[in-house]
Design a protein around this motif. Structure first.
Motif, PDB file in Angstrom:
ATOM      1  N   MET A 224       0.831  -1.052  -0.044  1.00 34.64           N
ATOM      2  CA  MET A 224      -0.096  -0.083  -0.063  1.00 34.64           C
ATOM      3  C   MET A 224       0.699   1.259   0.034  1.00 34.64           C
ATOM      4  N   GLY A 225       2.329   1.211  -0.180  1.00 30.73           N
ATOM      5  CA  GLY A 225       2.970   2.246  -0.205  1.00 30.73           C
ATOM      6  C   GLY A 225       3.235   3.272  -1.335  1.00 30.73           C
ATOM      7  N   GLY A 226       2.652   2.568  -2.506  1.00 29.83           N
ATOM      8  CA  GLY A 226       2.394   3.450  -3.694  1.00 29.83           C
ATOM      9  C   GLY A 226       3.802   3.379  -4.295  1.00 29.83           C
ATOM     10  N   GLY A 227       4.992   2.925  -3.822  1.00 26.61           N
ATOM     11  CA  GLY A 227       6.326   2.982  -4.430  1.00 26.61           C
ATOM     12  C   GLY A 227       6.604   1.552  -5.276  1.00 26.61           C
ATOM     13  N   SER A 228       7.943   1.714  -5.649  1.00 22.17           N
ATOM     14  CA  SER A 228       8.349   0.798  -6.328  1.00 22.17           C
ATOM     15  C   SER A 228       8.787  -0.482  -5.264  1.00 22.17           C
ATOM     16  N   LEU A 229       8.944  -1.780  -5.852  1.00 27.70           N
ATOM     17  CA  LEU A 229       9.407  -2.804  -4.970  1.00 27.70           C
ATOM     18  C   LEU A 229      10.675  -2.450  -4.293  1.00 27.70           C
ATOM     19  N   GLU A 230      11.633  -1.820  -4.918  1.00 29.54           N
ATOM     20  CA  GLU A 230      12.875  -1.461  -4.047  1.00 29.54           C
ATOM     21  C   GLU A 230      12.800  -0.488  -2.909  1.00 29.54           C
ATOM     22  N   GLU A 231      11.906   0.534  -3.057  1.00 27.97           N
ATOM     23  CA  GLU A 231      11.541   1.398  -1.962  1.00 27.97           C
ATOM     24  C   GLU A 231      10.955   0.674  -0.781  1.00 27.97           C
ATOM     25  N   ALA A 232       9.681  -0.399  -1.299  1.00 30.72           N
ATOM     26  CA  ALA A 232       9.331  -1.194  -0.154  1.00 30.72           C
ATOM     27  C   ALA A 232      10.093  -1.929   0.499  1.00 30.72           C
ATOM     28  N   ARG A 233      11.152  -2.633   0.022  1.00 31.03           N
ATOM     29  CA  ARG A 233      12.144  -3.409   0.504  1.00 31.03           C
ATOM     30  C   ARG A 233      12.978  -2.452   1.474  1.00 31.03           C
ATOM     31  N   GLU A 238      13.739  -1.058   7.400  1.00 31.13           N
ATOM     32  CA  GLU A 238      13.653  -0.200   8.656  1.00 31.13           C
ATOM     33  C   GLU A 238      12.930  -0.725   9.482  1.00 31.13           C
ATOM     34  N   LEU A 239      11.689  -1.595   9.148  1.00 30.11           N
ATOM     35  CA  LEU A 239      10.562  -1.813  10.232  1.00 30.11           C
ATOM     36  C   LEU A 239      11.126  -3.292  10.601  1.00 30.11           C
ATOM     37  N   ALA A 240      12.104  -4.056  10.246  1.00 32.50           N
ATOM     38  CA  ALA A 240      12.667  -5.198  10.474  1.00 32.50           C
ATOM     39  C   ALA A 240      13.757  -5.195  11.740  1.00 32.50           C
ATOM     40  N   ALA A 241      14.064  -3.880  11.673  1.00 36.46           N
ATOM     41  CA  ALA A 241      15.178  -3.763  12.931  1.00 36.46           C
ATOM     42  C   ALA A 241      14.411  -4.074  14.115  1.00 36.46           C
ATOM     43  N   GLU A 242      13.238  -3.875  14.388  1.00 35.60           N
ATOM     44  CA  GLU A 242      12.228  -4.039  15.558  1.00 35.60           C
ATOM     45  C   GLU A 242      11.316  -5.268  15.839  1.00 35.60           C
TER      46      GLU A 242
END
Length: 262
Positions: A224-233, A238-242
């Motif tokens: 749902m971010g609206g960007g490219s797959l690389e941007e989603a990754r 960032e989220l994976a750090a927590e």
């Protein structure tokens, strides 16, 4: 053959098969050579089990199942290939599970405590985890990988070489032609499309609200971010750090060779 096995008089068990203690073989069932069946596994009537096949302990295979047949692949030319089934599985009527292929890894593998309901099909070289439920007529093409705690609803079809991550839920009649990340729920829309995360399933398995919220953020970043797959990754990293769950989600996305289901 174990002395403690119970074999119906009309069944045929090849002398080269190995049966554990307490195994039961039903009427008119065939157990071929190079088949190993673990303790207390029950085989219903009119089944066929061909080797090389290894079946673990405490499984219940109901009537008319066809287990360990040759792969439905024109490239198969009789090479030695196997089927390995774990412990505690329930395999219902008319289920078909094929052995692997020589150029596809050579093994079809099914874990523990799965429910494969009537008329489901697991094709050659599939890898199925544990604690899964495949509802009636669910079908895996060759080389599919399915993680733990996955539910396939009735009449689901999964394209060859696709992966379905752990705790995913595939709704009735959906056709899956891309990789489904862990925790994702897919609903029928022609071909299946992601429709959020499997919140109810996670709740039933003891995921607390904080874990579920982290998974929801990962889903939004990817779908749902609206960007490219690389941007989603990048956002997932960032989220994976927590969150260990988001790390598993990201690792699945990064390991794929087929496109993600989107």
């Amino acid at each position: 053959m174990a002395a403690g096995a119970t074999i119906h008089p009309s069944a045929f068990v090849d002398p080269r098969a190995r049966l554990g203690e307490g195994v039961e073989i039903g009427a008119f069932t065939l157990v071929g050579a190079d088949v190993e069946i673990g303790d207390r596994t029950r085989i219903g009537p009119h089944c066929s089990i061909h080797g090389p096949t290894r079946i673990g302990r405490d499984n219940h295979i109901h009537g008319h199942a066809a287990i360990g047949g040759e792969p439905q692949d024109k490239k198969f030319h009789g090479e030695r290939v196997e089927l390995v089934i774990g412990d505690g599985n329930t395999i219902r009527e008319f289920v078909t599970i094929n052995r692997g292929t020589g150029d596809g890894g050579g093994i079809t593998r099914i874990g523990d405590d799965n429910w494969l309901l009537a008329y489901t099909h697991v094709a050659h070289d599939c890898i199925v985890g544990s604690h899964c439920v495949f509802s009636n007529n669910a079908t895996l093409a060759g080389h599919v990988e399915v993680g733990d705690h996955v539910i396939l609803s009735g009449f689901v079809g999964v394209h060859q070489f696709c992966r379905i991550g752990m705790h995913a839920f595939i709704g009735m009649g959906a056709f899956v032609n891309g990789d489904v990340p862990p925790f994702v729920m897919v609903a029928q829309d022609g071909y299946g499309r992601p429709r959020g995360i499997n919140s109810e399933g996670l709740k039933r398995r003891g995921f607390d609200p904080a874990r579920t919220a982290a998974i929801k953020r990962a889903y939004r970043a990817l779908y749902m971010g609206g960007g490219s797959l690389e941007e989603a990754r990048a956002r997932l990293a960032e989220l994976a750090a927590e969150s260990d769950d988001v790390r598993a989600f990201l690792a699945f996305v990064e390991a794929g060779q087929r496109p993600l289901l989107r």
